[in-house]
Design an enzyme around this catalytic site. Structure first.
Site, PDB file in Angstrom:
ATOM      1  N   CYS A  56       0.928  -1.169  -0.065  1.00  0.00           N
ATOM      2  CA  CYS A  56      -0.111   0.153  -0.074  1.00  0.00           C
ATOM      3  C   CYS A  56       0.851   1.422  -0.064  1.00  0.00           C
ATOM      4  O   CYS A  56       2.041   1.362   0.710  1.00  0.00           O
ATOM      5  CB  CYS A  56      -0.771   0.013   1.266  1.00  0.00           C
ATOM      6  SG  CYS A  56      -2.245   1.289   1.068  1.00  0.00           S
ATOM      7  N   CYS A  60       0.169   4.883   6.906  1.00  0.00           N
ATOM      8  CA  CYS A  60      -0.512   4.791   8.394  1.00  0.00           C
ATOM      9  C   CYS A  60       0.726   4.001   9.084  1.00  0.00           C
ATOM     10  O   CYS A  60       0.837   2.708   9.031  1.00  0.00           O
ATOM     11  CB  CYS A  60      -1.848   3.844   8.286  1.00  0.00           C
ATOM     12  SG  CYS A  60      -2.662   4.581   6.770  1.00  0.00           S
ATOM     13  N   CYS A  63       0.174   0.180  10.246  1.00  0.00           N
ATOM     14  CA  CYS A  63      -0.207  -0.884   9.304  1.00  0.00           C
ATOM     15  C   CYS A  63       1.036  -1.494   8.782  1.00  0.00           C
ATOM     16  O   CYS A  63       1.826  -1.185   8.231  1.00  0.00           O
ATOM     17  CB  CYS A  63      -0.783   0.080   8.171  1.00  0.00           C
ATOM     18  SG  CYS A  63      -1.670  -1.479   7.120  1.00  0.00           S
ATOM     19  N   CYS A 100     -16.343  -9.622   5.279  1.00  0.00           N
ATOM     20  CA  CYS A 100     -15.827  -8.305   5.187  1.00  0.00           C
ATOM     21  C   CYS A 100     -14.461  -8.181   4.356  1.00  0.00           C
ATOM     22  O   CYS A 100     -13.544  -9.041   4.600  1.00  0.00           O
ATOM     23  CB  CYS A 100     -15.160  -7.935   6.477  1.00  0.00           C
ATOM     24  SG  CYS A 100     -16.716  -7.677   7.768  1.00  0.00           S
ATOM     25  N   CYS A 131     -19.456  -6.842   3.451  1.00  0.00           N
ATOM     26  CA  CYS A 131     -18.977  -5.467   3.949  1.00  0.00           C
ATOM     27  C   CYS A 131     -17.600  -5.567   2.929  1.00  0.00           C
ATOM     28  O   CYS A 131     -17.095  -6.642   2.720  1.00  0.00           O
ATOM     29  CB  CYS A 131     -18.537  -5.545   5.425  1.00  0.00           C
ATOM     30  SG  CYS A 131     -17.417  -4.261   6.126  1.00  0.00           S
ATOM     31  N   CYS A 191     -19.511   1.447   8.826  1.00  0.00           N
ATOM     32  CA  CYS A 191     -18.842   0.631   9.646  1.00  0.00           C
ATOM     33  C   CYS A 191     -17.504   1.672   9.888  1.00  0.00           C
ATOM     34  O   CYS A 191     -16.588   1.837   9.098  1.00  0.00           O
ATOM     35  CB  CYS A 191     -18.208  -0.719   9.355  1.00  0.00           C
ATOM     36  SG  CYS A 191     -17.272  -1.546  10.543  1.00  0.00           S
ATOM     37  N   ARG A 263     -17.944  -2.965  18.170  1.00  0.00           N
ATOM     38  CA  ARG A 263     -16.993  -4.228  17.877  1.00  0.00           C
ATOM     39  C   ARG A 263     -15.893  -4.174  18.625  1.00  0.00           C
ATOM     40  O   ARG A 263     -15.084  -3.408  18.678  1.00  0.00           O
ATOM     41  CB  ARG A 263     -16.807  -4.363  16.445  1.00  0.00           C
ATOM     42  CG  ARG A 263     -15.876  -5.655  16.098  1.00  0.00           C
ATOM     43  CD  ARG A 263     -15.603  -5.941  14.543  1.00  0.00           C
ATOM     44  NE  ARG A 263     -17.065  -6.204  13.865  1.00  0.00           N
ATOM     45  CZ  ARG A 263     -17.309  -5.677  12.766  1.00  0.00           C
ATOM     46  NH1 ARG A 263     -16.578  -5.097  12.261  1.00  0.00           N
ATOM     47  NH2 ARG A 263     -18.506  -6.310  12.368  1.00  0.00           N
TER      48      ARG A 263
HETATM   49  N1  SAM Z   1      -6.636   0.425   2.992  1.00  0.00           N
HETATM   50  C1  SAM Z   1      -8.292   0.528   3.651  1.00  0.00           C
HETATM   51  C2  SAM Z   1      -8.120   1.556   4.793  1.00  0.00           C
HETATM   52  O1  SAM Z   1      -7.058   1.991   5.187  1.00  0.00           O
HETATM   53  O2  SAM Z   1      -9.382   2.206   4.941  1.00  0.00           O
HETATM   54  C3  SAM Z   1      -8.772  -0.615   4.257  1.00  0.00           C
HETATM   55  C4  SAM Z   1      -7.831  -1.635   4.955  1.00  0.00           C
HETATM   56  S1  SAM Z   1      -7.180  -1.230   6.538  1.00  0.00           S
HETATM   57  C5  SAM Z   1      -6.279  -2.529   6.810  1.00  0.00           C
HETATM   58  C6  SAM Z   1      -8.441  -1.187   7.444  1.00  0.00           C
HETATM   59  C7  SAM Z   1      -8.227  -0.655   9.069  1.00  0.00           C
HETATM   60  O3  SAM Z   1      -7.656  -1.706   9.696  1.00  0.00           O
HETATM   61  C8  SAM Z   1      -7.713   0.584   9.337  1.00  0.00           C
HETATM   62  O4  SAM Z   1      -8.822   1.686   9.075  1.00  0.00           O
HETATM   63  C9  SAM Z   1      -7.144   0.519  10.865  1.00  0.00           C
HETATM   64  O5  SAM Z   1      -8.183   1.147  11.665  1.00  0.00           O
HETATM   65  C10 SAM Z   1      -7.098  -1.108  10.802  1.00  0.00           C
HETATM   66  N2  SAM Z   1      -5.810  -1.388  11.264  1.00  0.00           N
HETATM   67  C11 SAM Z   1      -4.853  -1.715  10.419  1.00  0.00           C
HETATM   68  N3  SAM Z   1      -3.761  -2.234  10.926  1.00  0.00           N
HETATM   69  C12 SAM Z   1      -3.880  -2.034  12.238  1.00  0.00           C
HETATM   70  C13 SAM Z   1      -3.047  -2.315  13.314  1.00  0.00           C
HETATM   71  N4  SAM Z   1      -1.885  -2.953  13.310  1.00  0.00           N
HETATM   72  N5  SAM Z   1      -3.852  -2.694  14.544  1.00  0.00           N
HETATM   73  C14 SAM Z   1      -5.152  -2.036  14.814  1.00  0.00           C
HETATM   74  N6  SAM Z   1      -5.903  -1.826  13.687  1.00  0.00           N
HETATM   75  C15 SAM Z   1      -5.362  -1.765  12.291  1.00  0.00           C
HETATM   76 FE1  SF4 Z   2      -2.842   1.031   3.295  1.00  0.00          FE
HETATM   77 FE2  SF4 Z   2      -2.882  -0.009   5.662  1.00  0.00          FE
HETATM   78 FE3  SF4 Z   2      -3.382   2.728   5.608  1.00  0.00          FE
HETATM   79 FE4  SF4 Z   2      -5.088   1.041   4.805  1.00  0.00          FE
HETATM   80  S1  SF4 Z   2      -4.567   1.195   7.027  1.00  0.00           S
HETATM   81  S2  SF4 Z   2      -4.568   2.845   3.800  1.00  0.00           S
HETATM   82  S3  SF4 Z   2      -4.043  -0.776   3.895  1.00  0.00           S
HETATM   83  S4  SF4 Z   2      -1.265   1.607   4.966  1.00  0.00           S
END
Ligand code: SAM
Ligand code: SF4
Ligand code: DTB
Length: 333
Positions: A56, A60, A63, A100, A131, A191, A263
């Site tokens: 990606c 974030c 992530c 989902c 979802c 959600c 949740r």
């Molecule tokens: N890329 C899209 C986004 O960011 O909206 C969808 C996938 S993203 C992985 C979905 C959600 O997973 C993020 O908004 C975040 O809240 C959660 N998430 C991702 N990594 C995480 C982590 N290490 N611990 C807790 N929540 C996490």
């Molecule tokens: Fe990309 Fe992870 Fe951020 Fe979703 S949460 S936008 S998958 S870096």
């Protein structure tokens, strides 16, 4: 039990005052609201599938799928329809009522939209609630997914507005609100939640819940994620959040958004059964079911079934219409 008012005008001070209540007072109040609006012994169960993993472009800090962090998550292409269907059938057989589909995208490209729409239609035809969480959406994309049979769209605001810029630099908090507006306008259920344990203050946890409760419409589903610390991400090594502060966050979310399904989301693999039981009492009534989230672990189904049995909890029946014959046609296509 007195039903709680549905408000969208909470002040930060009001939310903080809830966090500051003596623990038993806060939980008693949250549990009363929970019982007034929900069956306190029913828990909605969803299963997650990563339909496109890793690589990606966003940054974030939490992530493992951000390409710029070295976390060992291999990037994959979009999963073939047949494999998605196979995983959805397995999730349904295990007792999940919602499936989902998540993608590690900033936003879906137009070439992906048709393929994801096909997946949504096929999973819907299995008789499951659908979802998706695909990143930011245009109105046209949200409308397209709604037409394909999407029920919920996950799009988290993740933190208080004033903390967001410390965690994510490749987009703005407002970008998330813009997508949520498109999701609501498309008639999709929302959600939307966030993550705690990222080093934020209690004031900032209150800011996250205040922002969620003050959305034009309370999300139908509010995931409260506890940070899963993945080596290679900037947030690895963050001081662990006091577990009771996590329970307080669930309880305050329940009080502010009485109708929402709150949740008990990510982080359960590192939570004791006792801590999870406290979260259910505090008003959590939804979980992810299945031993994998998108890339990280989760308690396996057998463990969750044993926990439900010990607590006298049962899965909430599905909202989806029953199975339809068309799925075989789709799979054969
Ligand atoms: N890329 C899209 C986004 O960011 O909206 C969808 C996938 S993203 C992985 C979905 C959600 O997973 C993020 O908004 C975040 O809240 C959660 N998430 C991702 N990594 C995480 C982590 N290490 N611990 C807790 N929540 C996490
Ligand atoms: Fe990309 Fe992870 Fe951020 Fe979703 S949460 S936008 S998958 S870096
Ligand atoms: C949500 O709030 N959390 C889930 C779901 N909605 C998309 C995603 C969690 C991902 C956890 C880290 C991983 O497994 O990659």
């Amino acid at each position: 039990m007195t039903a709680a008012a549905v408000r969208h005008d909470y002040s930060r001070a009001e939310v903080l005052a809830l966090f500051a209540l003596p623990f038993n007072d806060l939980l008693a109040r949250a549990h009363a609201v929970h019982r007034a609006h929900h069956d306190a012994n029913a828990v909605q169960v969803s299963t997650l599938l990563s339909i496109k993993t890793g690589g990606c472009p966003e940054d974030c800090a939490y992530c493992p799928q951000a390409a710029r962090y070295h976390t060992g998550v291999a990037a994959t292409k979009l999963m073939p329809l047949a494999e998605v269907l196979e995983r959805a059938r397995a999730a349904k057989a295990a007792g999940a009522t919602r499936f989902c589909m998540g993608a590690a995208w900033r936003a879906p490209k137009d070439r992906d939209v048709d393929k994801v729409a096909e997946m949504i239609a096929a999973v819907k035809a299995l008789g499951m609630e659908t979802c998706a969480t695909l990143g930011m959406l245009s109105q046209q994309q949200a409308d397209r997914f709604k037409a394909a049979g999407l029920d919920y769209y996950n799009h988290n605001i993740d933190s208080a507005p004033e903390f967001y810029g410390e965690i994510i630099h490749t987009r703005e908090f407002q970008d998330r609100l813009d997508t949520l507006e498109c999701v609501r306008r498309a008639g999709l259920k929302t959600c939307c939640g966030g993550i705690v344990g990222m080093g934020e203050t209690r004031e900032q946890r209150a800011g996250l819940l205040q922002a969620l409760a003050n959305l034009p419409e309370h999300p139908q589903s509010v995931p409260i994620n506890r940070l899963v610390q993945v080596t290679g991400t900037p947030l690895a090594g963050t001081a662990l959040l006091d577990p009771f502060e996590f329970v307080r966050t669930i309880a305050v979310a329940r009080i502010l958004m009485p109708h929402a399904m709150v949740r008990l989301s990510v982080g359960r693999a590192e939570m004791s059964d006792e801590l999870q039981a406290l979260c259910f009492f505090a008003g959590a009534n939804s979980i992810f079911y299945g031993d994998k989230l998108l890339t990280t672990g989760n308690p396996d189904v057998a463990h969750d079934q044993a926990l439900f049995a010990r607590l006298g909890l049962r899965p909430l029946p599905s909202e989806a219409p029953p199975d339809s014959a068309s799925v075989d046609i789709v799979a054969a296509a």
